[in-house]
Design an enzyme around this catalytic site. Structure first.
Site, mmCIF file in Angstrom:
data_model
loop_
_atom_site.group_PDB
_atom_site.id
_atom_site.type_symbol
_atom_site.label_atom_id
_atom_site.label_comp_id
_atom_site.label_asym_id
_atom_site.label_seq_id
_atom_site.Cartn_x
_atom_site.Cartn_y
_atom_site.Cartn_z
ATOM 1 N N HIS A 214 0.819 -1.263 0.002
ATOM 2 C CA HIS A 214 0.116 -0.069 0.106
ATOM 3 C C HIS A 214 0.857 1.196 0.017
ATOM 4 C CE1 HIS A 214 -2.942 2.943 1.079
ATOM 5 N NE2 HIS A 214 -4.328 1.836 0.748
ATOM 6 N N THR A 273 -3.982 -4.445 -1.454
ATOM 7 C CA THR A 273 -4.877 -3.703 -1.659
ATOM 8 C C THR A 273 -5.396 -4.016 -3.320
ATOM 9 O OG1 THR A 273 -4.497 -2.087 -0.025
ATOM 10 C CG2 THR A 273 -6.087 -1.375 -1.840
ATOM 11 N N TYR A 359 2.127 16.196 34.653
ATOM 12 C CA TYR A 359 0.505 16.174 35.008
ATOM 13 C C TYR A 359 -0.130 14.804 34.662
ATOM 14 C CZ TYR A 359 1.226 17.994 30.290
ATOM 15 O OH TYR A 359 1.822 18.269 29.110
ATOM 16 N N GLY A 381 -4.413 11.608 23.368
ATOM 17 C CA GLY A 381 -5.832 11.503 23.497
ATOM 18 C C GLY A 381 -6.085 10.128 22.645
#
Lengths: 512, 512
Positions: A214, A273, A359, A381
């Site tokens: 790919h 693919t 943190y 995230g």
């Protein structure tokens, strides 16, 4: 400052509204909006069969239909839903249509959508174990379950009967990300091994894949800073059904070593693919071992088939590779996005990807007893993606998932037999899974160029009907149509109709 | 081959089941599963207030509760839902809890969840315009709307009254990805400018950010192959409230140039994670211009506030930067994942990120009239993320979104005033948005070490109550508590309760 502003002076902090101001998760709204969405989905699925798969719209159409500026005031949710129905749906390429045969299908299921919905509502960000123990452990568990369905070696699993080893996995958004993070890990390890000061040694590192790999692999190599001149695309041909020839790979690596380069990473694909070629995983791992190069297996699409014992042989040798990724959002009924990556030694990933800002420090991470999944991905995230994947396996079980794969393969086989039974067509490469690569073959005085043109015309005409959507590729210099079975609403009759349409359209082209 | 296998020989292709075999998107199942999910969500939101924000579970807890192997047979969806309620929920850190004050909130809304649900069901993959015109154009439109809400310059927009310029945007999964793709574009441009052969010039490129910049920036630099020795973390201090000093930046860049390095990229942050410091965007852009370096603005969290005119000044100078990203999944009511990136010249991105495999070639892309969003991101596949963002703006409008920001800021201000009114505490840095950085200050004979210890103890005790979850940071060498207001179910009373709990717990600590 213009019409978009509400007046901050007139703003009352704790609400003009009796209920205490604007409540974006007001219980009544949540129920009402979601029920409207469910009704829409239900109607959408029902109507899909009759909608053109590929829309007939011009670039910029939507900007012309919807307002160019964001609204100042709020509007009932029905307004957005109305515009969705009136303006968005007619401009969509309907991947969920049973008449979608392009690319690879993005398969889906009721359990996956429900799981994804719950994840959206919980909206947790499990970057560290502490930031969400359940989401982290659910992801780890789902990966271990899937590893078992695929019969991956215990060395790639998070937890085995023997406890926690060095292996493990993570759910990422795309195969490209899986390639990128393993490329970076391999790059850094090679730099360390070669005693490079910083990235001074980078121009000497080389990476390898078959020319059928790919395009996103070659892009990921550039993203990771590999020198474009050292990114090897190894030619393949019909003699290996377009799979990577390990002897050629070895030859190229040996030449590179002789020229002072360092073979660093090889990407093997199980189910390319273009034509679903299968690179020989074991032989590639053996060649790579001579140079201590990282071997990654990209099984994005066809990996799902390997949950059936009759397809598992395509992964033979996987116990000797460094990493493997596959995407349940392609063929395992799990909506986007969900790419699973397993690695043999998670420390090789985290050595390159770990961050430790103040943190995020916490006792669990410090103890070393937990997995902080942020250290195995590009970002920090992360959605709660493990839930939908677990729900799919929990609800359907191995039996239904295998039935799903076998049903798609059986339909592809039926289509392949149709093609073979018609003298005007040929199947261009052997069918391995649920993709059939076929074409009108030169006949009745047609040249190869005529055939290419006829096939191109066939695709264009089919796609313009709205009754089928097929994509193409070029294999061995020939323009080839790809017929990918498996959209989740697809039944045998859709495949039969598409074949009838292909025959009819071909007859028309031959007449013209 | 073990108990997981169903017997392929016994498998009947087109179904024993009357309805024609396994139907993963069976209409009845879709409705029923989704309604169960909506009911769950409704109950979940209702119960959240009483659930401990941070769970009391040990590493490995979930693996011990759920079965270690994937099931062979299918099960009613209720089984998954039951295990979700019984085993997953009790191990979750509840980011949606109104008592969540840690990190930055992941805000959410009924419109966003509904939009995301529809995207999951449509499950389209809009890598090229043709692969989904509506999804591509909806994303482009949503980005242009948000650009208008933020008063970004027209040069960063896809379409303006003057037509299509060179600017544009893309929705990515995380800020890290926005940083990575712009870093790669800047890297490649700098290599070309310096006449580097391949990546030979890479060890001479240098990148810059304040020491308060998110750790993911420094990681993204390493991913892109920058030499760790040339990744500059510029010290900040209380004299700038921990913002980057442009004079210091200039000094470091000049010294680097004198040493033969090439200043390539500067990351400015508007609203740092640690303490919400705001780097001066305009002055940084001016300094960067002297060296032709790329300036990226990371406004992941605080960017959302800039839809209010009273906060917009924090982006002053943005018309002179090369790119900016912000994440509606943080503070603009749009569930994960949704990071918006705008760049001034999309060609600088696509020059580095474009791929053009045969099977994706199509007339629309060839015409150059459309945006193929795959060329502005790491991967190829992509969710239909534009829908939820558009639905949020379409439904709530500028007015409600501004109200939402102002309400959070007002609650944070109230909390800040509470802290300031109590002699035992201090606010450590000026509050800019809805984050209050505070601590027990040394008093009554306490040393700085005693205060650090007391603050650590305060955080631990608060978090153990399950009634509040706060994270910490270190600012100027001091251990500081971060109180981030804004979880979407939060009301004034939750902030008041948290403050009462903080006072009570502090009193207990002082007694001990």
């Amino acid at each position: 400052m213009g019409s978009l502003d509400t007046n901050p002076a007139a703003f009352s902090v704790f609400g003009d509204e009796a209920a205490g101001g604007f409540q974006p998760l007001n219980a009544e709204d949540v129920r009402s909006y979601l029920h409207k969405a469910v009704d829409f989905i239900s109607d959408y699925y029902k109507s899909l069969e009759s909608l053109p798969v590929l829309p007939d719209v011009k670039p910029g159409y939507l900007q012309n239909e919807l307002q160019a500026a964001p609204p100042t005031s709020s509007a009932p949710f029905d307004v957005a839903m109305k515009e969705l129905r009136a303006s968005v749906v007619p401009g969509m390429t309907h991947w969920a249509s049973p008449n979608f045969f392009a690319f690879f299908p993005s398969t889906n299921s009721a359990a996956a959508i429900a799981g994804d919905l719950i994840a959206s509502a919980m909206n947790t960000v499990g970057f560290t174990w502490q930031a969400n123990p359940a989401a982290t452990e659910m992801e780890v568990l789902a990966l271990d379950w899937l590893a078992q369905l695929l019969r991956l070696p215990a060395s790639l699993m998070n937890r085995t009967a023997a406890g926690r080893g060095t292996g493990g996995g993570v759910i990422l958004g795309t195969t490209s990300e899986a390639m990128l993070v393993t490329l970076v890990a391999a790059r850094d390890a090679a730099l360390r091994r070669s005693g490079s000061e910083g990235v001074a040694g980078l121009p000497r590192l080389a990476v390898y894949a078959a020319d059928q790999t790919h395009s996103t692999f070659f892009k990921a190599c550039r993203l990771a800073g590999f020198d474009p001149a050292n990114i090897r695309s190894i030619p393949t041909g019909p003699e290996t059904d377009y799979a990577l020839d390990p002897a050629k790979l070895l030859e190229v690596m040996e030449a590179d070593v002789a020229a002072g380069l360092v073979p660093t990473y090889i990407c093997a694909t199980v189910g390319t693919t273009s034509s679903n070629a299968v690179d020989p995983v074991g032989a590639i791992a053996d060649a790579a071992a001579l140079f201590n190069a990282w071997v990654h297996v990209d099984a994005a699409y066809a990996g799902s088939a390997c949950i059936c014992p009759e397809f598992r042989h395509h992964l033979a040798g996987v116990e000797r590779v460094d990493s493997i990724s596959m995407s349940p959002h392609k063929w395992l009924l799990t909506c986007l996005d969900c790419t699973c990556l397993w690695v043999r030694d998670t420390h090789r990933l985290t050595d390159s990807l770990e961050t430790n800002p103040e943190y995020l420090k916490n006792d669990a991470s410090d103890s070393g007893a937990v997995t902080d999944l942020k250290d195995m991905q590009v970002g920090v995230g992360r959605r709660f993606r493990g839930l939908k994947l677990w729900m799919v396996m929990r609800t359907y079980g191995a039996a239904k998932l295998q039935e799903h794969i076998r049903s798609d393969v059986a339909m592809a086989k039926m289509f392949e037999e149709n093609v073979r039974s018609d003298d005007r067509f040929e199947v261009v490469v052997p069918r391995n899974f649920a993709l059939v690569c076929f074409r009108i073959k030169p006949h009745g005085g047609m040249t190869e160029e005529d055939a290419d043109e006829a096939n191109h015309e066939l695709m264009e005409r089919l796609n313009r009907t709205g009754k089928a959507y097929l994509a193409h590729t070029v294999v061995g210099g020939k323009f080839v149509l790809r017929f990918a079975v498996g959209s989740s609403l697809q039944e045998e009759r859709h495949v039969r109709s598409a074949w009838e349409l292909i025959k009819k359209t071909t007859a028309e082209i031959m007449q013209d």
